[in-house]
Motif scaffolding. Sequence first.
Motif, PDB file in Angstrom:
ATOM      1  N   PHE A   1       7.125 -23.654 -60.098  1.00 29.46           N
ATOM      2  CA  PHE A   1       6.828 -24.950 -60.724  1.00 29.46           C
ATOM      3  C   PHE A   1       7.925 -25.794 -60.492  1.00 29.46           C
ATOM      4  CE2 PHE A   1       4.012 -22.173 -63.175  1.00 29.46           C
ATOM      5  CZ  PHE A   1       2.754 -22.607 -62.652  1.00 29.46           C
ATOM      6  N   PHE A   2       9.141 -25.473 -60.454  1.00 30.34           N
ATOM      7  CA  PHE A   2      10.318 -26.134 -60.151  1.00 30.34           C
ATOM      8  C   PHE A   2      10.802 -26.026 -58.796  1.00 30.34           C
ATOM      9  CE2 PHE A   2      10.307 -24.965 -64.738  1.00 30.34           C
ATOM     10  CZ  PHE A   2      10.000 -26.449 -65.317  1.00 30.34           C
ATOM     11  N   SER A   3      10.020 -25.612 -57.787  1.00 28.75           N
ATOM     12  CA  SER A   3      10.305 -25.427 -56.370  1.00 28.75           C
ATOM     13  C   SER A   3      10.135 -26.856 -55.856  1.00 28.75           C
ATOM     14  CB  SER A   3       9.819 -24.283 -55.790  1.00 28.75           C
ATOM     15  OG  SER A   3       8.587 -24.615 -55.717  1.00 28.75           O
ATOM     16  N   TYR A   4      10.727 -26.942 -54.244  1.00 31.68           N
ATOM     17  CA  TYR A   4      10.578 -28.177 -53.675  1.00 31.68           C
ATOM     18  C   TYR A   4       9.350 -28.142 -52.525  1.00 31.68           C
ATOM     19  CZ  TYR A   4      14.951 -29.949 -55.487  1.00 31.68           C
ATOM     20  OH  TYR A   4      15.759 -30.620 -56.512  1.00 31.68           O
ATOM     21  N   GLY A   5       8.543 -26.810 -52.570  1.00 28.90           N
ATOM     22  CA  GLY A   5       7.685 -26.702 -51.574  1.00 28.90           C
ATOM     23  C   GLY A   5       6.976 -25.373 -51.764  1.00 28.90           C
ATOM     24  N   ASN A   6       6.256 -24.930 -50.643  1.00 30.23           N
ATOM     25  CA  ASN A   6       5.608 -23.593 -50.464  1.00 30.23           C
ATOM     26  C   ASN A   6       6.286 -22.738 -49.607  1.00 30.23           C
ATOM     27  OD1 ASN A   6       3.799 -24.722 -52.394  1.00 30.23           O
ATOM     28  ND2 ASN A   6       2.154 -25.302 -50.736  1.00 30.23           N
ATOM     29  N   ASP A   7       6.132 -21.641 -50.124  1.00 29.68           N
ATOM     30  CA  ASP A   7       6.566 -20.449 -48.967  1.00 29.68           C
ATOM     31  C   ASP A   7       5.406 -19.915 -48.530  1.00 29.68           C
ATOM     32  OD1 ASP A   7       9.478 -20.466 -48.872  1.00 29.68           O
ATOM     33  OD2 ASP A   7       9.194 -20.038 -51.123  1.00 29.68           O
ATOM     34  N   TYR A   8       5.245 -19.248 -47.112  1.00 25.42           N
ATOM     35  CA  TYR A   8       4.138 -18.752 -46.546  1.00 25.42           C
ATOM     36  C   TYR A   8       4.602 -17.566 -45.634  1.00 25.42           C
ATOM     37  CZ  TYR A   8       1.384 -22.834 -47.485  1.00 25.42           C
ATOM     38  OH  TYR A   8       0.627 -23.968 -48.298  1.00 25.42           O
ATOM     39  N   GLN A   9       3.810 -16.615 -45.725  1.00 23.14           N
ATOM     40  CA  GLN A   9       3.896 -15.320 -44.825  1.00 23.14           C
ATOM     41  C   GLN A   9       2.578 -15.247 -43.975  1.00 23.14           C
ATOM     42  OE1 GLN A   9       4.527 -12.106 -47.076  1.00 23.14           O
ATOM     43  NE2 GLN A   9       6.843 -12.277 -47.237  1.00 23.14           N
ATOM     44  N   VAL A  10       2.429 -15.625 -42.735  1.00 21.70           N
ATOM     45  CA  VAL A  10       1.345 -15.595 -41.877  1.00 21.70           C
ATOM     46  C   VAL A  10       1.659 -14.475 -41.148  1.00 21.70           C
ATOM     47  CG1 VAL A  10      -0.157 -16.814 -40.214  1.00 21.70           C
ATOM     48  CG2 VAL A  10       1.235 -18.168 -42.011  1.00 21.70           C
ATOM     49  N   VAL A  11       0.438 -13.403 -41.080  1.00 20.44           N
ATOM     50  CA  VAL A  11       0.687 -12.387 -40.082  1.00 20.44           C
ATOM     51  C   VAL A  11      -0.626 -12.579 -39.230  1.00 20.44           C
ATOM     52  CG1 VAL A  11       0.196  -9.781 -39.939  1.00 20.44           C
ATOM     53  CG2 VAL A  11       1.794 -10.795 -41.733  1.00 20.44           C
ATOM     54  N   ASP A  12      -0.340 -12.759 -38.079  1.00 21.61           N
ATOM     55  CA  ASP A  12      -1.357 -12.751 -36.937  1.00 21.61           C
ATOM     56  C   ASP A  12      -1.601 -11.268 -36.629  1.00 21.61           C
ATOM     57  OD1 ASP A  12      -2.670 -12.765 -34.460  1.00 21.61           O
ATOM     58  OD2 ASP A  12      -1.648 -14.732 -34.056  1.00 21.61           O
ATOM     59  N   LEU A  13      -2.803 -10.949 -36.971  1.00 16.15           N
ATOM     60  CA  LEU A  13      -3.297  -9.382 -36.519  1.00 16.15           C
ATOM     61  C   LEU A  13      -3.658  -8.966 -34.973  1.00 16.15           C
ATOM     62  CD1 LEU A  13      -5.424  -8.665 -39.717  1.00 16.15           C
ATOM     63  CD2 LEU A  13      -2.982  -7.936 -39.295  1.00 16.15           C
ATOM     64  N   ASP A  14      -3.755 -10.276 -34.516  1.00 12.96           N
ATOM     65  CA  ASP A  14      -4.290 -10.173 -32.796  1.00 12.96           C
ATOM     66  C   ASP A  14      -2.598 -10.040 -32.153  1.00 12.96           C
ATOM     67  OD1 ASP A  14      -6.741 -10.268 -33.230  1.00 12.96           O
ATOM     68  OD2 ASP A  14      -6.719 -12.620 -33.112  1.00 12.96           O
ATOM     69  N   SER A  15      -1.659 -10.744 -32.495  1.00  7.13           N
ATOM     70  CA  SER A  15      -0.418 -10.927 -31.878  1.00  7.13           C
ATOM     71  C   SER A  15       0.447  -9.820 -32.260  1.00  7.13           C
ATOM     72  CB  SER A  15       0.273 -12.189 -31.512  1.00  7.13           C
ATOM     73  OG  SER A  15       0.555 -12.464 -32.860  1.00  7.13           O
ATOM     74  N   GLY A  16       0.392  -9.617 -33.421  1.00 12.36           N
ATOM     75  CA  GLY A  16       1.352  -8.634 -34.206  1.00 12.36           C
ATOM     76  C   GLY A  16       2.545  -9.369 -34.678  1.00 12.36           C
TER      77      GLY A  16
END
Length: 178
Positions: free
Chosen positions: A65-80
């Motif tokens: 709620f007090f952060s400056y943005g979003n963190d993402y983890q994107v796992v591509d199951l085709d390329s590993g």
Amino acid sequence: MPIRFAAFLLLCLGWAPAHAGGPGQLPAHVPKYAPVKERVCADCPMPKPGIPLPRHAVVVGSWGFFSYGNDYQVVDLDSGTLVKAFVPSPAVPKRRAPKARHYTVMLPKSELPRLVELANRIWAERAAIRTRDAADVSWDLWLIDGQQVRHESGAGLPDGLAAEWLRRIDELAGAHGK
């Protein structure tokens, strides 16, 4: 000529030598992704991690709620690959806004069967993903199989299989560089 024909026939039948797979190709023993799907949504809000979304992926997003943005983890199951990304919130004043950033980690090919199996178990869960209490954090999880998507979200931290997914990805990201 007969040798060429035999090689062509073997390739058509799906056989290839072990060294034939190039970089980014999955090992042959990776299970089929998402054979059973529960809770597929028709009009899901899609993640915007600042990179193109893979065709077969697990995406986890989090924000405070007090952060400056979003963190993402994107796992591509085709390329590993695992992409860890930070996307600044558009509401942050420009002079204080952090810059978007991301880095890619190549996951060990030996881990892909386990990751696909765990993603399949999450896909097959009929119940919504449970949430654990935590202050100032929220999460989203997207399972992506082409045009089919399962999206879950909650305040706090994900629990159950989603928590197991996060632990595994964090271990792999820590063990294989930043």
